[in-house]
Design a protein around this motif. Sequence first.
Motif, short mmCIF file in Angstrom:
data_model
loop_
_atom_site.label_atom_id
_atom_site.label_comp_id
_atom_site.label_asym_id
_atom_site.label_seq_id
_atom_site.Cartn_x
_atom_site.Cartn_y
_atom_site.Cartn_z
N TRP A 21 0.82 -1.21 0.00
CA TRP A 21 0.00 0.00 0.00
C TRP A 21 0.86 1.26 0.00
O TRP A 21 0.62 2.22 0.74
CB TRP A 21 -0.93 -0.03 1.19
CG TRP A 21 -2.22 0.75 1.06
CD1 TRP A 21 -2.78 1.54 2.02
CD2 TRP A 21 -3.13 0.79 -0.05
NE1 TRP A 21 -3.97 2.08 1.58
CE2 TRP A 21 -4.21 1.61 0.30
CE3 TRP A 21 -3.13 0.18 -1.32
CZ2 TRP A 21 -5.28 1.87 -0.56
CZ3 TRP A 21 -4.20 0.43 -2.17
CH2 TRP A 21 -5.26 1.28 -1.80
N PRO A 33 -2.61 -3.46 -0.67
CA PRO A 33 -2.41 -3.60 0.77
C PRO A 33 -2.04 -5.05 1.12
O PRO A 33 -2.17 -5.96 0.31
CB PRO A 33 -3.78 -3.24 1.36
CG PRO A 33 -4.55 -2.64 0.24
CD PRO A 33 -4.00 -3.20 -1.03
N ALA A 34 -1.59 -5.23 2.35
CA ALA A 34 -1.37 -6.59 2.85
C ALA A 34 -2.72 -7.32 2.88
O ALA A 34 -3.77 -6.69 3.05
CB ALA A 34 -0.76 -6.55 4.25
N GLN A 55 -4.95 -6.54 5.81
CA GLN A 55 -4.81 -5.17 6.31
C GLN A 55 -6.18 -4.50 6.41
O GLN A 55 -7.00 -4.59 5.50
CB GLN A 55 -3.91 -4.38 5.37
CG GLN A 55 -3.66 -2.94 5.78
CD GLN A 55 -2.67 -2.24 4.87
OE1 GLN A 55 -1.87 -2.90 4.19
NE2 GLN A 55 -2.69 -0.91 4.85
N GLY A 83 -6.75 -5.68 0.98
CA GLY A 83 -6.94 -5.78 2.42
C GLY A 83 -8.22 -6.49 2.77
O GLY A 83 -8.64 -7.45 2.09
#
Length: 526
Positions: free
Chosen positions: A124, A147-148, A151, A308
């Motif tokens: 991100w 994003p992870a 997340q 995420g």
Amino acid sequence: MTGYPTRRKFLAASGLAAGLAFSGALPGIGTSNASTVEVDRLRDHPFRLGIASGDPLPDSVVIWTRLAPRPLDPFGGVNERPVAVVWQVAEDERFRRVVRSGVEIARREFSHSVHVDVRGLRPWRHYYYRFIVGGHISPVGRTRTAPAPRQALSGMTFAFASCQAWWEGYYTAFRDMAVQEHDVVFHLGDYIYEYGVGADSGVRQQAVPVEFTRETMTLDEYRGRYALYKTDPDLQAAHAVAPWIVTVDDHEVENNWAGPISENNAPREEFLVRMANAFRAWYEHTPVRLAQAPNGPSVQLYRRFQYGDLARFNLLDTRQYRDDQAGGDGEKPPNPGSLDPKRSITGAAQEKWLLDGMAEKSARWEVLAHQTAIAQLDVKAGPEVVVPMDTWDGYVASRKRILGGARERGVRNLVSIAGDLHRSVASELREDYAASSPVVGTEFVGTSVTSGRDGMDHDQVGRTILAENPHVKFHNFQRGYVRCEVNASQWVADYRVADRVTVADGTVTSRSKLTVEDGVPAIQVR
């Protein structure tokens, strides 16, 4: 861009071009040893097709360019030798904080295109990238990683577009897209058209070599069509500001093709060669990973992108695995073919992949990003139902299995984004329209970027669609794209439309903003 030299005659499909398209040998993606290749000091600026990034993951993104100092010449006007291309990725646009760099070898057999899968990036985050050949430096592109996976994401913005016939208008939508803030852009098909651009190049009135007035068949012809489209500065600008996630629809190969079946029932062997040519040229001009490199007449297009805990995008392929259109294609009443429970628009393997993924319920918004409308679209006034056979209306069993499967798996918010129709249509999704089953999701179909020229707010077809389909909540027949803002509580789809695309100075405004609230599969028109 204008003033390109006269193009030399393209290679024939039966020669080198066809052999390249069917070749299984593809270059790797990543850094290469430059000691075996001398830097080719090209006289002319080689980055005339721009730069791009795509397929963002939490720790990586693909960056792309193609060396083409004379874009409309075969092989872009570059000679036979491999070219060493330096690439850099930085945390700032002035490249004071370079975090990844290397050298990739651009080879003639792949039109001197470069795909670099840049690894080891942070989730991100915005990054900047560029390419260098000799004394030539490319434009700077901005990209962003995903994003992870788990997340917590407060919100995101993205755009989606489709259908950009070059000769039918200027890319006004992309000019607007380039000045908006987007985390990612989805292109849902018809990036090029196989049709000839016409002797006068349509509204653009731009001189092109005679080969561009013919329909694409050979590998070089498909390459040339991508090069022509990518010379557009507004398209280049939209690529340069955000990563793109790209699939194909029909016109990247041929109008309304279905698996190995061509629109006009060309011999299977002949059409497979054409598919191989089309997919090879698509890969050479698209920021995708090696996993999406074609194997002759097949390519792995369906894949997932997780943002995420907020949204998961399932990018579908409704062309390669579909059964032939029912009833000979066109617009027909529901018929034994369109209602056949054995027929599919996705194929069995992709359908299982999609339904298995839905069962994971990994994000608040489960998104189907694909080619054409799922919702029923009755296009005939009066009691008789007539629907297009090329959309999911021609594959009713697929619609029931996917939408019913989402309901059975407890998908919280199912949203479909699609294109193809050359009109904007927002609908509520039901697994069975004949039985008026409950609403299980929502759909936003975006209009074309240029295909169909200027259009109008409503045409007669649009008025009929609104009158005959109570689940359709919005319609517009102008050109443009869709910008979406998504957070935990709502999804807002901003339909942005151009007043005109047949002139170079058209303007884009917001036609309507449609909202879906979390947990409520209904469209609210602002």
